[in-house]
Design an enzyme around this catalytic site. Sequence first.
Site, PDB file in Angstrom:
ATOM      1  CG  HIS A   1      -4.559   9.415   1.876  1.00 18.17           C
ATOM      2  ND1 HIS A   1      -4.101   8.630   2.909  1.00 18.17           N
ATOM      3  CD2 HIS A   1      -3.758  10.513   1.880  1.00 18.17           C
ATOM      4  CE1 HIS A   1      -3.072   9.222   3.498  1.00 18.17           C
ATOM      5  NE2 HIS A   1      -2.841  10.378   2.876  1.00 18.17           N
TER       6      HIS A   1
ATOM      7  CG  HIS B   1      -0.163   6.202   2.365  1.00 16.21           C
ATOM      8  ND1 HIS B   1       0.447   5.508   3.378  1.00 16.21           N
ATOM      9  CD2 HIS B   1      -0.367   7.458   2.842  1.00 16.21           C
ATOM     10  CE1 HIS B   1       0.600   6.307   4.407  1.00 16.21           C
ATOM     11  NE2 HIS B   1       0.117   7.493   4.118  1.00 16.21           N
TER      12      HIS B   1
ATOM     13  CE  LYS C   1      -3.175   9.110   7.856  1.00 12.48           C
ATOM     14  NZ  LYS C   1      -2.702  10.029   6.835  1.00 12.48           N
TER      15      LYS C   1
ATOM     16  CG  HIS D   1       1.648   7.592   7.744  1.00 13.51           C
ATOM     17  ND1 HIS D   1       1.807   8.458   6.691  1.00 13.51           N
ATOM     18  CD2 HIS D   1       2.821   6.906   7.833  1.00 13.51           C
ATOM     19  CE1 HIS D   1       3.012   8.305   6.167  1.00 13.51           C
ATOM     20  NE2 HIS D   1       3.656   7.367   6.854  1.00 13.51           N
TER      21      HIS D   1
END
Length: 335
Positions: free
Chosen positions: A12, A168, A95, A134
């Site tokens: 990432h 993340h 993404k 995300h």
Amino acid sequence: MKIKIDSPLDMHLHLRDEDMLKVVAPLSAQTFSGALVMPNLIPPITTKEQLLDYKNRIEEAKKYNNFKPYMTLFFKSDYTYEFLKEIKKDILAIKLYPAGITTNSEDGVANFSIDVLSPVLEAMSELGIVLSVHGETNGFVMDREAEFIPIYEKIAKRFPKLKIVMEHITTKEAVKALDEYENLYATITLHHLYITLDDVAGGLLRPHLFCKPIAKRPEDRMALRKVAFMAHPKVMFGSDSAPHPRYKKEAPGCAAGVFSAPVALAALAQIFDEADALESLQKFVSQNAQKIYNITPPRKEVVLEKEEFLVPSSYENVVPIFANETLRWKVVDVL
Ligand code: NCD
Ligand code: ZN
């Protein structure tokens, strides 16, 4: 004491464009053998032409050999099956950003109804394209990731063959979800292994540690450390190294993003060493990603030594995490 890491991967990474790309691409290409490159440029990468042009600019800027940029496309719910079939060989993942949730995500998904997302997710599942996400709602900043978990669950259940990477991750809730759904995977950053919200805002405000998702509580960090230090097979290293020029960080409205790429391997060696987990580092920074994404990156051997490394105050106009601090591990050779 020395260790050797084979073909480290950063799953990432924000490489930006133009002058910033020229500064940061070599700093990743020097020590990593590949990286999953995020598509949140202005405008975001949504066409084959943009994607291949950007890949060429990265190849020109990287300066070191044996570094493979694995490209991603910015998720749009109106991509056609034919387009996805055609672009599949040029990308490793698509993404998905919720609209407006982070830097350059204004064109992201505003409507998470499964009917809207289904055609593209169905096509990705069939074509074997990984969905990278995300995962934050627009709720209260500390709760955004935990609130997003039901959306991950909904997609994971509806598309059991679709590989979904929770990017993340910062919470114990996300760590828990990993083990509950076979098709959920995760990346973990360097900074979320090191810091909590206290480091960002508990004392003097530290803009260079401000990022999305915001660092959370000690118990969240503990959950992340646990799975990283055991190299849980569903987690991979993804730095989310997100450079912004100093004037955008040291500003009344501070841009979100921690720049960590040039210190990532040394700082990982340090924290894994402190946890007595150095034997897991190879899997965490390479093998797990190779298996999850089914990739074989270029060979690169990085030798790290337990030796002092004074982190520069900046790389051109970008300030790295741990600027002016001394790390206890250092990259001493790249073969
Ligand atoms: C990233 C960026 O600057 O592009 N910022 C960040 O705080 N992590 C975007 C992102 O990954 O959220
Ligand atoms: Zn990112």
